[in-house]
Each structure stands twice: as structure tokens, then as C-alpha cells.
Design a protein around this motif. Structure first.
Motif, PDB file in Angstrom:
ATOM      1  N   GLY A 143       0.831  -1.200   0.000  1.00 25.17           N
ATOM      2  CA  GLY A 143       0.000   0.000   0.000  1.00 25.17           C
ATOM      3  C   GLY A 143       0.862   1.245   0.000  1.00 25.17           C
ATOM      4  O   GLY A 143       1.896   1.304   0.666  1.00 25.17           O
ATOM      5  N   ILE A 144       0.442   2.265  -0.731  1.00 31.23           N
ATOM      6  CA  ILE A 144       1.239   3.472  -0.911  1.00 31.23           C
ATOM      7  C   ILE A 144       0.639   4.622  -0.107  1.00 31.23           C
ATOM      8  O   ILE A 144      -0.556   4.914  -0.204  1.00 31.23           O
ATOM      9  CB  ILE A 144       1.305   3.860  -2.398  1.00 31.23           C
ATOM     10  CG1 ILE A 144       1.989   2.743  -3.198  1.00 31.23           C
ATOM     11  CG2 ILE A 144       2.044   5.176  -2.589  1.00 31.23           C
ATOM     12  CD1 ILE A 144       1.953   2.974  -4.688  1.00 31.23           C
ATOM     13  N   ALA A 145       1.482   5.268   0.701  1.00 34.84           N
ATOM     14  CA  ALA A 145       1.065   6.437   1.473  1.00 34.84           C
ATOM     15  C   ALA A 145       2.313   7.174   1.933  1.00 34.84           C
ATOM     16  O   ALA A 145       3.391   6.580   2.062  1.00 34.84           O
ATOM     17  CB  ALA A 145       0.208   6.037   2.678  1.00 34.84           C
ATOM     18  N   ASN A 146       2.181   8.463   2.214  1.00 39.21           N
ATOM     19  CA  ASN A 146       3.356   9.229   2.641  1.00 39.21           C
ATOM     20  C   ASN A 146       3.755   8.956   4.080  1.00 39.21           C
ATOM     21  O   ASN A 146       4.754   9.494   4.555  1.00 39.21           O
ATOM     22  CB  ASN A 146       3.122  10.732   2.427  1.00 39.21           C
ATOM     23  CG  ASN A 146       1.931  11.257   3.226  1.00 39.21           C
ATOM     24  OD1 ASN A 146       1.352  10.559   4.057  1.00 39.21           O
ATOM     25  ND2 ASN A 146       1.557  12.502   2.964  1.00 39.21           N
ATOM     26  N   TYR A 147       2.990   8.120   4.779  1.00 38.49           N
ATOM     27  CA  TYR A 147       3.341   7.733   6.140  1.00 38.49           C
ATOM     28  C   TYR A 147       3.784   6.266   6.211  1.00 38.49           C
ATOM     29  O   TYR A 147       3.942   5.717   7.296  1.00 38.49           O
ATOM     30  CB  TYR A 147       2.163   7.959   7.091  1.00 38.49           C
ATOM     31  CG  TYR A 147       0.846   7.390   6.592  1.00 38.49           C
ATOM     32  CD1 TYR A 147       0.542   6.039   6.741  1.00 38.49           C
ATOM     33  CD2 TYR A 147      -0.083   8.210   5.965  1.00 38.49           C
ATOM     34  CE1 TYR A 147      -0.645   5.507   6.274  1.00 38.49           C
ATOM     35  CE2 TYR A 147      -1.282   7.685   5.486  1.00 38.49           C
ATOM     36  CZ  TYR A 147      -1.555   6.344   5.646  1.00 38.49           C
ATOM     37  OH  TYR A 147      -2.739   5.821   5.178  1.00 38.49           O
ATOM     38  N   VAL A 148       3.987   5.642   5.067  1.00 37.38           N
ATOM     39  CA  VAL A 148       4.447   4.251   5.013  1.00 37.38           C
ATOM     40  C   VAL A 148       5.858   4.237   4.453  1.00 37.38           C
ATOM     41  O   VAL A 148       6.095   4.692   3.329  1.00 37.38           O
ATOM     42  CB  VAL A 148       3.504   3.394   4.141  1.00 37.38           C
ATOM     43  CG1 VAL A 148       4.084   2.009   3.916  1.00 37.38           C
ATOM     44  CG2 VAL A 148       2.129   3.296   4.777  1.00 37.38           C
ATOM     45  N   ASN A 149       6.822   3.726   5.233  1.00 40.22           N
ATOM     46  CA  ASN A 149       8.215   3.769   4.792  1.00 40.22           C
ATOM     47  C   ASN A 149       8.935   2.456   5.081  1.00 40.22           C
ATOM     48  O   ASN A 149       8.403   1.555   5.733  1.00 40.22           O
ATOM     49  CB  ASN A 149       8.959   4.927   5.470  1.00 40.22           C
ATOM     50  CG  ASN A 149       9.303   4.634   6.927  1.00 40.22           C
ATOM     51  OD1 ASN A 149       8.808   3.689   7.535  1.00 40.22           O
ATOM     52  ND2 ASN A 149      10.158   5.459   7.514  1.00 40.22           N
ATOM     53  N   SER A 150      10.135   2.363   4.571  1.00 36.28           N
ATOM     54  CA  SER A 150      11.102   1.339   4.976  1.00 36.28           C
ATOM     55  C   SER A 150      12.259   2.071   5.624  1.00 36.28           C
ATOM     56  O   SER A 150      12.733   3.087   5.093  1.00 36.28           O
ATOM     57  CB  SER A 150      11.602   0.546   3.762  1.00 36.28           C
ATOM     58  OG  SER A 150      10.550  -0.120   3.111  1.00 36.28           O
ATOM     59  N   THR A 151      12.729   1.579   6.779  1.00 34.22           N
ATOM     60  CA  THR A 151      13.763   2.308   7.503  1.00 34.22           C
ATOM     61  C   THR A 151      14.792   1.357   8.090  1.00 34.22           C
ATOM     62  O   THR A 151      14.464   0.241   8.503  1.00 34.22           O
ATOM     63  CB  THR A 151      13.152   3.193   8.606  1.00 34.22           C
ATOM     64  OG1 THR A 151      14.189   3.874   9.310  1.00 34.22           O
ATOM     65  CG2 THR A 151      12.340   2.373   9.595  1.00 34.22           C
ATOM     66  N   ILE A 152      16.053   1.797   8.098  1.00 33.59           N
ATOM     67  CA  ILE A 152      17.169   1.048   8.672  1.00 33.59           C
ATOM     68  C   ILE A 152      17.931   1.984   9.597  1.00 33.59           C
ATOM     69  O   ILE A 152      18.318   3.086   9.196  1.00 33.59           O
ATOM     70  CB  ILE A 152      18.128   0.519   7.582  1.00 33.59           C
ATOM     71  CG1 ILE A 152      17.379  -0.367   6.582  1.00 33.59           C
ATOM     72  CG2 ILE A 152      19.290  -0.243   8.210  1.00 33.59           C
ATOM     73  CD1 ILE A 152      18.196  -0.724   5.356  1.00 33.59           C
ATOM     74  N   GLY A 153      18.132   1.570  10.847  1.00 32.53           N
ATOM     75  CA  GLY A 153      18.912   2.330  11.803  1.00 32.53           C
ATOM     76  C   GLY A 153      20.140   1.542  12.232  1.00 32.53           C
ATOM     77  O   GLY A 153      20.045   0.329  12.456  1.00 32.53           O
ATOM     78  N   ILE A 154      21.278   2.217  12.341  1.00 29.37           N
ATOM     79  CA  ILE A 154      22.544   1.561  12.672  1.00 29.37           C
ATOM     80  C   ILE A 154      23.218   2.335  13.791  1.00 29.37           C
ATOM     81  O   ILE A 154      23.329   3.562  13.731  1.00 29.37           O
ATOM     82  CB  ILE A 154      23.463   1.501  11.436  1.00 29.37           C
ATOM     83  CG1 ILE A 154      22.828   0.619  10.359  1.00 29.37           C
ATOM     84  CG2 ILE A 154      24.857   1.001  11.794  1.00 29.37           C
ATOM     85  CD1 ILE A 154      23.494   0.728   9.009  1.00 29.37           C
ATOM     86  N   THR A 155      23.700   1.611  14.822  1.00 24.29           N
ATOM     87  CA  THR A 155      24.445   2.215  15.920  1.00 24.29           C
ATOM     88  C   THR A 155      25.806   1.551  16.030  1.00 24.29           C
ATOM     89  O   THR A 155      25.905   0.319  16.016  1.00 24.29           O
ATOM     90  CB  THR A 155      23.683   2.076  17.245  1.00 24.29           C
ATOM     91  OG1 THR A 155      22.418   2.738  17.143  1.00 24.29           O
ATOM     92  CG2 THR A 155      24.470   2.697  18.397  1.00 24.29           C
ATOM     93  N   ALA A 156      26.853   2.365  16.151  1.00 23.82           N
ATOM     94  CA  ALA A 156      28.216   1.849  16.266  1.00 23.82           C
ATOM     95  C   ALA A 156      28.550   1.526  17.708  1.00 23.82           C
ATOM     96  O   ALA A 156      28.145   2.248  18.629  1.00 23.82           O
ATOM     97  CB  ALA A 156      29.211   2.857  15.711  1.00 23.82           C
TER      98      ALA A 156
END
Length: 538
Positions: A143-156
């Protein structure tokens, strides 16, 4: 980004995984769904009867210290900006977000948060969650919407850590407007980096980041998923947070068992995402070959019809592959009906591989049906080896709740116990892991506890100033360390100080009773530089 495209409907829910350990790192995430009503909590629990201190850090600064012991789990309110941001300026550049939690003894740690109509849990895998090579676990969006994302977070976890993200579709348009074949950056200890792609910005953003390769020069922690996500072909509007912490490729396996959540399999919310880490990876479901072969970074969404009712409404699924894979379970927090919207209660959960190296006890998990002050209807799912005697809070389990066989895998069985609450302990006479499936209304969540150290791997803790240790998990029955293939006399603990023995290639032979002995892969250690103690008069 490589993908295996399948015209199969899919799913939605929440879940969490945990590992008993001394060190826990949490990488942050980007929200395009806003932060209205956002509140987050860190949950800490242990099997240690003597209280010990646990310190919570953000950006190398101590936030708080609490005392934890068996029977006394702790809930800590966490500032929202430690782990979740809606600020675009904090993305695509090193930032001060992220969280590091350290104790003098081993404990479970998971971060649970809720906001308007959504909730999720990010549970630390402890040292098993740290590594230098990952493949991103984000969901193919439908589904497409401006509040739907894919996200990657990285901490060293160490200074001067270089990170390269590659292998995704180069046509992805990131939320900063950029498109490139790679993302490269450098972080110091405690710093974080977040990237995301919004579904409405490009057709390539729907699945373009699934299976992206993440490589670093030093150990990192990775949080990945969708904030928010939509993943079925029967629903293109209802969404929920789908996030979890990943583990590096050297912690993966080839055999898995999933126990269905609370959803109805006809709604296709109950499914699994498989991501290959090596070429020519073949998939078998419930003992039957699918005829599907994946290469590294490619994915496969398992149809919900592969769940089998083993009796009394207890559904499970066996998954096996020829090479190591990531398995993320997607599920619903509640059962849909004409008056209940199952599609609004999705979640994602990383599943540990089966192994006789799993512990025999999950002890203990606190506030199991709770996020903040809110409680939810919670089901406990248990996976253990066939023939084991299992207890829940030291009591026998009712026959109607298990054990149930796993089709195609006679070595493992499953249990499901409804309506659990409070603080729980699961014990087995053989290897075991346990998870929950919970939800209500617009919320679904769940999680697995233990199993992420079932693949013996050497981890490094400390630094040259505070002291360095190499260690494996302490759940095995015996240990023997080697340096450059030669036995180290007397080195029979789960940890070792390499500064005492010199630089070189370290391995450890671990043994578990009624299981086997296994030699870890080598850890190449370089000695610390000399630390001067010169005094200057100024």
C-alpha cells in the motif's frame, strides 16, 4: 535490490525477541507516521537472585541506573528522541540517537512503545545482535502512502566504524531525495545513522530495500523494518509499525518453526519473510520442497496457507533451507471478523534458528502482557525438542495446550498457552525457546526469548582502556579456548582476556550435554597499543 517476486497475498502484527546478556544496544528508527501520543519504555528482567545495577546510556552519556533481580523486573520510561525521530535533519548523517544498556550480570532487555493506533517492541539480542554483516529485514510494501516507509537504523559500538549499505535497487529514492547504488558513512561509538524511503516517492521504494546488504569494519547494531507498513494484497490502507532488531549473518541457521499468532490465516496476515544470505538457497515448507531457489539478498513471502492446524486450533509451520536465511514472522494481534479489523494489528518478529544449543530455560520475562500502563490479551508460544518435559511458572502445561507435532520436522514440538500475564518462566528438560502473540483493537505485538546465541560465536566486549574480553554465551556446559589452533591450557571459561595471550586467531570449542561439541569460527585479535602514563607539569 534483488527480489523474488511472488503474486501472493500477505499480512500485519507486532512481536519481540530477547537474549539474556550483559550488553544490549538499540539502534533508532525513522517515523513518517508522526509521533502523536508516543511513549516508550525499556523493560529489564533477569534470573539473578542478587540485585545488580544496570546502566542506560544515550550517546555515551549515562541516562539512569536501576537495580534488577529475579522477581523484580524493571520498567524505565525512555525519552522518545533516544530511538524514534520524525526530524528529517537527523537522517542520512551521524546523530546522537540510540541506546546502550549494560549490566554487571546477564539480563533481558526490550524496548516497547506505543503511539496513536500503533505499538511495537524492539528487543535486544544482546551480544548476538552485534556483527559486521547483515541483510536488511524490511517488508515488501503493498500500500502506498506518505506515512508508510522502509527504515534502517545503525548504531556503532566502537569508534571509527565504517559502514557500507549496498545491494538494494539503485532506483530507490530516499527521503532526502537522493538515489545512489551505495550509502557509505563513518560512526564513532554510540553514534547512529538512519535512512529511510517513503512508499509514495517511487514504485521502487515498495520493495527496493528488502535484502539490502549492510557491512561494517567493526560491530554494529541494526534495527530495521517499516514505520508504518502494509503487506497484504487484500488491504492497501490499514497499517501498523513493523520493526525489529536484526542479527548478523553468522548468527543465522537453516531450520525454523513458527507458531501462528492470533490472526485468521484466510486474511493472509499470518506469514513469513525469508531473506537469503547465500546464492542457491532452496526452501522447504513442512517437509515439502517449494521448488524455489533464492540468491543472496533475494526474498520470499511464505503464503499463510502453509500453517497447519495440529489440533485444537494450534497452528504451526516448519521451515528449512539449504543455506542460512533470515526469517521474519508477520502476524496479527487479534482475529478479524465483521466487526474487528485484523489488518490494523500487524507486526514483525525475527525468528531464532532451531538448535540443540538453545538454553533449557527462559527465566524470566517481566510485564509480559504490558506496554506502559496498558495491558493486552497475550498468548505464550513454546518451541522445544520432542520428548521434553516442559513447565510454565513451575507448573505442568494442560494437555490441550500441547505438545503438538511439527509436520516435516519430528525433532521439535510446540505449545500455546492463552491468557498469560505478569512475570513468566518457561523450563524444559531439553532446548527451548518461547514467544508471545498479543493484541487488542489497533495494536498487535509479540516476541521470542532466547535462541539468538544458539549459534556459538565469539564476541568482543570492553576496550583497550577499560579492559578487553573475548567471550561466547555462558549457556554451554564446557569451554576450551585455542590460539592459532593451539590449545590454551586452563582457558576453560566462557570468556578470555586476549591481552594475556597475544594477538592471533582465537577459537573456542563449546560443548552442551545431550547436544554436541562445536568449534566457533575464528576471531582475529590485534593487541591494544601501549598506554602511556607520562606526567606533565603545566
Amino acid at each position: 535490490m534483488k527480489k523474488f517476486l511472488l503474486t501472493i497475498c500477505t499480512f500485519l502484527c507486532l512481536f519481540f525477541n530477547a537474549q539474556l546478556d550483559t550488553d544490549h544496544w538499540f539502534a533508532p528508527m525513522a517515523s513518517k507516521a508522526g509521533s502523536s501520543g508516543l511513549s516508550g519504555y525499556l523493560y529489564l528482567s533477569t534470573n539473578e537472585t542478587t540485585p545488580f545495577p544496570v546502566q542506560v546510556f544515550n550517546n555515551n552519556t549515562l541516562f539512569t541506573t536501576v537495580q534488577v533481580s529475579k522477581g523484580n523486573p524493571v520498567q524505565v520510561s525512555i525519552p522518545n528522541d533516544f530511538l524514534i525521530t520524525t526530524n528529517q535533519a537527523l537522517l542520512f548523517a551521524p546523530n546522537s540517537m540510540g541506546m546502550y544498556v549494560k549490566g554487571t550480570k546477564k539480563f533481558f532487555a526490550n524496548y516497547r512503545f506505543s503511539l496513536q493506533n500503533h505499538a511495537e517492541i524492539i528487543t535486544s539480542k544482546g551480544l548476538a545482535g552485534l556483527g559486521t554483516k547483515f541483510y536488511a529485514g524490511v517488508i515488501p510494501i503493498t500500500g502506498i502512502a506518505n506515512y508508510v516507509n522502509s527504515t534502517i537504523g545503525i548504531t556503532a559500538t566502537e569508534d571509527n566504524t565504517s559502514v557500507v549499505i549496498s545491494g538494494y535497487n539503485p532506483n530507490v529514492i530516499f527521503s532526502d531525495g537522493s538515489s545512489s547504488a551505495t550509502k557509505t558513512f563513518t560512526l564513532n561509538k554510540g553514534q547512529s545513522y538512519i535512512l529511510d524511503a517513503v512508499s509514495s516517492d517511487s514504485q521502487y521504494n515498495l520493495a527496493g530495500l528488502v535484502g539490502a546488504k549492510i557491512e561494517s569494519t567493526k560491530p554494529i547494531s541494526v534495527t530495521n523494518g517499516n514505520f508504518n507498513g502494509i503487506y497484504t494484497n487484500q488491504n492497501f490502507t490499514n497499517n501498523d509499525v513493523l520493526m525489529d532488531q536484526a542479527v548478523p549473518v553468522d548468527r543465522l541457521g537453516k531450520d525454523f518453526v513458527l507458531v501462528k499468532g492470533n490472526g485468521n490465516i484466510t486474511y493472509q496476515m499470518e506469514t513469513a519473510l525469508l531473506i537469503a544470505t547465500e546464492d542457491n538457497t532452496q526452501i522447504t515448507l513442512n517437509g515439502v520442497s517449494t521448488g524455489i531457489t533464492l540468491n543472496a539478498g533475494q526474498y520470499f513471502m511464505v503464503p499463510s496457507s502453509n500453517y497447519i492446524n495440529q489440533g485444537n486450533g494450534n497452528y504451526n509451520m516448519g521451515i528449512s533451507t539449504t543455506k542460512n536465511v533470515y526469517v521474519y514472522q508477520l502476524l496479527a494481534g487479534i482475529t478479524g471478523s465483521s466487526s474487528v479489523n485484523e489488518y490494523a494489528t500487524g507486526g514483525m518478529n525475527f525468528i531464532p534458528p532451531l538448535s540443540c544449543f538453545m538454553p533449557n530455560k527462559v527465566d524470566e520475562i517481566g510485564f509480559i502482557n504490558q506496554i506502559g500502563a496498558q495491558t493486552y490479551n497475550t498468548k505464550l508460544n513454546i518451541i522445544t525438542q520432542t520428548g521434553a518435559t516442559v513447565t510454565f511458572n513451575n507448573n505442568p502445561i494442560a494437555a490441550a495446550n500441547g505438545p503438538y507435532p511439527v509436520t516435516g520436522n519430528p525433532n521439535w514440538v510446540t505449545y500455546s498457552i492463552p491468557n498469560v500475564s505478569g512475570t513468566v518462566t518457561v523450563s524444559s528438560t531439553k532446548s527451548v525457546t518461547a514467544g508471545i502473540a498479543a493484541g487488542s483493537g489497533a495494536v498487535g505485538y509479540g516476541g521470542y526469548f532466547a535462541g539468538f546465541s544458539s549459534v556459538p560465536v565469539i564476541s568482543k566486549t570492553g576496550d583497550c582502556y577499560l579492559g578487553v574480553l573475548l567471550q561466547v554465551d555462558n549457556t554451554y556446559d564446557s569451554y576450551q579456548w585455542y590460539l592459532n589452533g593451539n590449545i590454551i591450557p586452563g582457558a576453560t571459561s566462557y570468556s578470555i582476556n586476549p591481552e594475556l595471550y597475544g594477538a592471533g586467531s582465537y577459537t573456542c570449542l563449546v560443548t552442551k550435554t545431550n547436544c554436541e561439541s562445536k568449534l566457533t569460527t575464528a576471531y582475529n585479535y590485534t593487541l591494544c597499543p601501549p598506554i602511556t602514563t607520562t606526567t606533565y607539569n603545566i
